[in-house]
Design an enzyme around this catalytic site. Structure first.
Site, short mmCIF file in Angstrom:
data_model
loop_
_atom_site.label_atom_id
_atom_site.label_comp_id
_atom_site.label_asym_id
_atom_site.label_seq_id
_atom_site.Cartn_x
_atom_site.Cartn_y
_atom_site.Cartn_z
N SER A 145 0.84 -1.19 0.00
CA SER A 145 0.00 0.00 0.00
C SER A 145 0.88 1.24 0.00
O SER A 145 2.11 1.14 0.07
CB SER A 145 -0.90 0.00 1.24
OG SER A 145 -0.10 0.24 2.38
N LYS A 146 0.22 2.37 -0.06
CA LYS A 146 0.94 3.65 -0.16
C LYS A 146 1.98 3.83 0.94
O LYS A 146 2.99 4.48 0.74
CB LYS A 146 -0.05 4.80 -0.09
CG LYS A 146 -0.78 4.98 -1.40
CD LYS A 146 -1.17 6.44 -1.59
CE LYS A 146 -1.93 6.63 -2.89
NZ LYS A 146 -3.34 6.24 -2.77
N ARG A 147 1.68 3.27 2.11
CA ARG A 147 2.65 3.53 3.18
C ARG A 147 3.98 2.80 2.95
O ARG A 147 4.96 3.06 3.65
CB ARG A 147 2.05 3.23 4.55
CG ARG A 147 1.94 1.81 4.90
CD ARG A 147 1.16 1.55 6.15
NE ARG A 147 0.85 0.14 6.16
CZ ARG A 147 1.72 -0.79 6.51
NH1 ARG A 147 2.91 -0.46 6.92
NH2 ARG A 147 1.37 -2.07 6.48
N HIS A 148 4.03 1.90 1.97
CA HIS A 148 5.30 1.26 1.63
C HIS A 148 6.12 2.12 0.65
O HIS A 148 7.20 1.73 0.23
CB HIS A 148 5.07 -0.10 0.98
CG HIS A 148 4.50 -1.12 1.92
ND1 HIS A 148 3.19 -1.51 1.88
CD2 HIS A 148 5.07 -1.80 2.94
CE1 HIS A 148 2.98 -2.40 2.83
NE2 HIS A 148 4.10 -2.59 3.49
N GLY A 149 5.57 3.25 0.25
CA GLY A 149 6.27 4.10 -0.72
C GLY A 149 5.45 4.19 -1.99
O GLY A 149 4.23 4.02 -1.96
#
Ligand code: GLU
Length: 438
Positions: A203-207
């Site tokens: 997800s976005k929090r992985h980059g």
């Protein structure tokens, strides 16, 4: 004839997961000499947008995933869906229901057991009695995903549905519809999800997750395609760099694993740098120009042959097109910044000052500012001063680049040119070094 499709809902930008689904469908089609179609599933009027449709199409094009047919827009096919709704209503397999005060149509689910053989996961069985009657046509007159998907897959004569395993729960509903419409169902292959490095769903929090972001960061489409291909598929040996041609030749669903793959950014960076090395320098120059412009470089004023030499000097060092400028910015400016810690460590000693003075004098007298002559000149300096070359290299590098890491010193000086090299040296001698001015 194999016919597959990529059928995104334009409710977000093309992300890595979507790109992998598109790629596997494309590879499957190309491997079998079949058809790859693009279908835009824009029946959710609130969430779909043209901006996302454009982004998805641009992303596919950038990745080189060309489609043979389409794009087909579901929003333009309401008449077709209505025809099928009528059929199901008149055969008693669907009925009107009231949704939000308006008339919708629901499918009457049967109680059979539904089973299918997934090409990746094997046989999957569902108890249809647990599935409630679901909406076919919403109150706004648009079909639901499950319904439009079945009508279109059947009408397009899709042979294989390759999609994310978040759709496994939809498959029994779709199978029930095929049955009710007396249509043959395609084969299904559900791809395991992609995980981030920590094992949680990517997800976005992985980059960066959007294809566009990778484009903007300066990844090469071939590298990204290679990397994404290996998120769940393996060519059957331990090859990691696999060309498109090889992928097409070797791609089979049997080689797609049923366990989730992890997105490893370090591997992507490594792969991208390998593709950069393989790219002809002229092509890299062309690709780098927009990145340099965006970083504030007046590209028009930069000589093409000089830029090509700089690219060659850094070709084995930069990981992304954006990274090129980060590593070479000191070539594009007159003034450079010096970090106080670096200055303290490398420039502030009498011995260094003496050496750099000597270098400045020796370089001033050079007619030809070329790698070989520079090397001869600098070796002469250390010999006269009775020190090893290592003593000079790092302070000199810091003085002319502001950094402790750069490409080869002589090549760097040659490309910087005499004027700038001398200017930076005397700036350092005046500003940081102990002994007086030149
Ligand atoms: N529109 C669906 C999605 O974007 C497609 C699912 C399918 O391939 O059937 O997830």
């Amino acid at each position: 004839m194999v016919h597959v499709r990529f059928s995104p809902s334009p409710t977000g930008f093309l992300h890595v997961g979507g790109a992998r689904t598109a790629l596997y469908n494309w590879l499957f089609a190309r491997h079998h000499g079949g058809i790859f179609s693009l279908r835009i599933e824009d029946t959710d009027r609130q969430r779909s947008s043209e901006e996302f449709t454009k982004d998805i199409m641009a992303g596919l094009q950038w990745l080189g995933l060309d489609w043979d047919k389409g794009p087909i827009f579901q929003s333009q096919r309401l008449e077709t869906y209505n025809r099928y709704v009528e059929m199901l209503l008149s055969s008693g397999k669907a009925y009107y229901s009231e949704e939000e005060g308006k008339k919708a149509v629901r499918f009457k689910m049967s109680d059979d057991t539904l089973e299918f053989k997934d090409l990746i996961r094997g046989t999957i069985t569902f108890d249809a009695s647990l599935i409630e009657d679901f909406v076919l046509r919403k109150a706004d007159g648009f079909p639901t995903y499950n319904f439009a998907c079945v009508v279109d897959d059947a009408e397009m004569k899709i042979t294989h549905v390759i999609r994310g395993d978040d759709h496994i729960a939809n498959t029994p509903k779709q199978l029930a519809l095929y049955k009710a419409l007396e249509l043959e169902a395609p084969k299904f292959a559900h791809l395991p999800m992609i995980l981030g490095e920590d094992g949680a769903r990517l997800s976005k929090r992985h980059g960066a997750t959007a294809v566009k972001e990778y484009m903007e960061l300066g990844y090469l489409p071939d590298a990204l395609v290679n990397f994404i291909a290996l998120l769940g598929w393996a060519p059957g040996d331990d090859r990691e760099l696999v060309s498109r041609e090889e992928m097409i030749k070797d791609f089979t669903l049997e080689r797609v694993g049923s366990t989730s793959a992890r997105f490893n950014k370090t591997k992507l960076d490594w792969m991208n740098s390998q593709y950069i090395r393989q790219t002809p320098s002229e092509e890299l120059v062309r690709l780098l120009k927009p990145f340099l412009s965006r970083a504030g470089v007046n590209v028009e004023g930069v000589e093409e042959s000089w830029l090509k030499r700089l690219v060659e000097l850094y070709k084995e060092r930069f990981k992304t097109l954006q990274d090129f400028f980060l590593q070479t910015s000191f070539f594009f400016t007159e003034e450079i910044e010096y970090q106080p810690e670096v200055v303290d460590k490398h420039l502030k000693s009498e011995e260094i000052t003496g050496l750099l003075h000597e270098v400045h004098d020796a370089l001033s007298g050079l007619e030809e500012f070329k790698k070989e002559t520079l090397e001869g000149c600098l070796r002469g300096v250390v010999e006269r001063k009775h020190v090893g070359f290592g003593k000079l290299a790092q302070p000199l590098r810091v003085a002319i680049t502001g950094r402790t890491v750069s490409a080869g010193l002589f090549e760097t000086m040659e490309l910087l040119g005499k004027e700038r090299t001398l200017k930076r040296l005397s700036h350092c001698l005046h500003t940081f070094c102990r002994a007086g001015s030149i």
